[in-house]
Design a protein around this motif. Structure first.
Motif, PDB file in Angstrom:
ATOM      1  N   THR A 191       0.833  -1.209   0.000  1.00 28.40           N
ATOM      2  CA  THR A 191       0.000   0.000   0.000  1.00 28.40           C
ATOM      3  C   THR A 191       0.864   1.254   0.000  1.00 28.40           C
ATOM      4  N   THR A 233      -8.654  -1.147   2.087  1.00 26.74           N
ATOM      5  CA  THR A 233      -7.796  -0.200   1.378  1.00 26.74           C
ATOM      6  C   THR A 233      -7.612   1.072   2.196  1.00 26.74           C
ATOM      7  N   ILE A 287      -4.867  -2.665  -4.689  1.00 25.79           N
ATOM      8  CA  ILE A 287      -6.064  -2.082  -4.084  1.00 25.79           C
ATOM      9  C   ILE A 287      -5.962  -0.561  -4.009  1.00 25.79           C
ATOM     10  N   CYS A 309     -10.713  -2.582  -2.159  1.00 27.24           N
ATOM     11  CA  CYS A 309     -10.239  -3.935  -1.898  1.00 27.24           C
ATOM     12  C   CYS A 309     -11.351  -4.916  -2.282  1.00 27.24           C
TER      13      CYS A 309
END
Length: 281
Positions: free
Chosen positions: A29, A111, A170, A176
C-alpha cells in the motif's frame, strides 16, 4: 487468499502466513500510494472552483422496493435450502447477507485502513480493524478450545509477495475485495473495472499456478505454520494480541505525523499585498 482469507481471518486463527501477508500489505500500500501520487500517474493538480449544482425536483426512489425484493429473495432461497436438505448453505447465505449489510453500512474497506495511513495519516479504521481482529482472536481461541480446527496456510514467500501485489493493486484500483463489491452496487463504475480485473487476474493465477510453476517456486518450499502448534495456545494468544496491539499503537502514533502531499502541486494562492495609509488631515 485476499485480505479476508489471508489477513482478517488468518491472523486470529494463529496462522503465520497472515502476518507475512500483513507485512506485504504495509509495503504494497505504501508503494501504491507513491505510484498513485506520482505526477506521471496523477498529473498536475488543478484548482477547481466548486459550483452549486442546479436543483432538480425530487424523484421517488425505487431502492425501498428493491430492498423488499431482496429480502423476499433471501427468504425464498432459505426455504428452498431447508426443503432440499442444504441447511448449511442456508446458514452460509445468511452470514453473507449480514456481512454485506455490515460492510456497506459501516463503509468497511481494508484499502482505506492502510492507504489513509500513508496519505492523510488517519488511523481510525486501522485501529478499528485491530480491535476487531483482537476480539476475533479471542473468539477463535474459545472455539478451538471447544474442539474446532483452525485453518492455517503455507508461510511462504508467496504470501509476502502476494501481500505486496495486493496492496499496490487495491490502492490503484481504489478498493479492496470488500470495498469494490458494495461500491459497485452503489454505482461506482471505476470499481466495476476493479471487479473485472479481479476476475481476470484470478483466472490467470489459476492457470499459472501449475503451468508457470508459481506453486513450485513460491509455495512448495515452505510449510504450513501455526503458532498454536509451535508455541501452544497461551503463547500464541499472547503473541497475536501483542502484535495486533502494536499495530493499534502504531496507527495512533502515526496520526501525529504530518500528512503526505502530492509531489507536484501548484503554488498557493496569495492575496495581493496592500498598504495602509493614514487619512489626509
Amino acid at each position: 487468499g485476499c485480505n479476508l482469507g489471508s489477513f482478517f481471518s488468518a491472523i486470529p486463527q494463529f496462522s503465520l502466513h497472515g502476518w507475512l501477508f500483513m507485512l506485504g500489505l504495509f509495503a504494497g500500500t505504501w508503494l501504491g500510494v507513491q505510484i498513485a501520487l506520482h505526477p506521471w500517474v496523477m498529473g498536475t493538480p488543478e484548482r477547481r472552483v466548486r459550483r452549486a449544482l442546479p436543483s432538480t425536483p425530487a424523484r421517488p426512489s425505487i431502492q425501498p422496493y428493491l430492498g423488499v425484493l431482496g429480502i423476499v429473495g433471501v427468504v425464498l432461497l432459505l426455504v428452498w435450502f431447508v426443503q432440499t436438505g442444504l441447511e448449511r448453505l442456508g446458514v452460509v447465505m445468511l452470514f453473507g447477507v449480514a456481512f454485506g449489510l455490515v460492510i456497506e453500512r459501516g463503509r468497511i474497506c481494508f484499502t482505506n485502513a492502510f492507504r489513509e495511513l500513508w496519505i492523510t495519516r488517519q488511523g481510525h479504521l486501522a485501529r478499528a480493524l485491530a480491535l476487531a481482529m483482537m476480539l476475533a482472536t479471542i473468539g477463535f481461541a474459545v472455539q478451538i478450545a471447544a474442539g474446532a480446527k483452525p485453518r492455517f496456510e503455507y508461510a511462504s514467500l508467496g504470501a509476502l509477495i502476494g501481500g505486496v501485489l495486493f496492496g499496490v493493486g487495491i490502492v490503484l484500483a481504489g478498493g479492496c475485495e470488500t470495498g469494490w463489491m458494495y461500491r459497485s452496487v452503489q454505482g461506482y463504475v471505476q470499481l466495476w473495472m476493479a471487479g473485472l480485473g479481479t476476475l481476470v487476474g484470478t483466472v490467470l493465477l489459476a492457470y499459472g499456478w501449475d503451468h508457470w510453476g508459481l506453486y513450485d517456486l513460491l509455495v512448495a518450499p515452505a510449510r504450513p505454520v501455526s503458532l498454536l502448534n509451535e508455541f501452544g495456545m497461551a503463547v500464541a494468544l499472547v503473541l497475536t494480541l501483542a502484535g495486533l496491539g502494536a499495530w493499534y499503537l502504531f496507527a495512533t502514533w502515526w496520526e501525529t505525523r504530518p500528512a503526505a502531499l502530492p509531489r507536484s502541486r501548484p503554488a498557493p494562492i496569495r492575496a495581493p499585498r496592500t498598504e495602509l495609509r493614514e487619512p489626509a488631515s
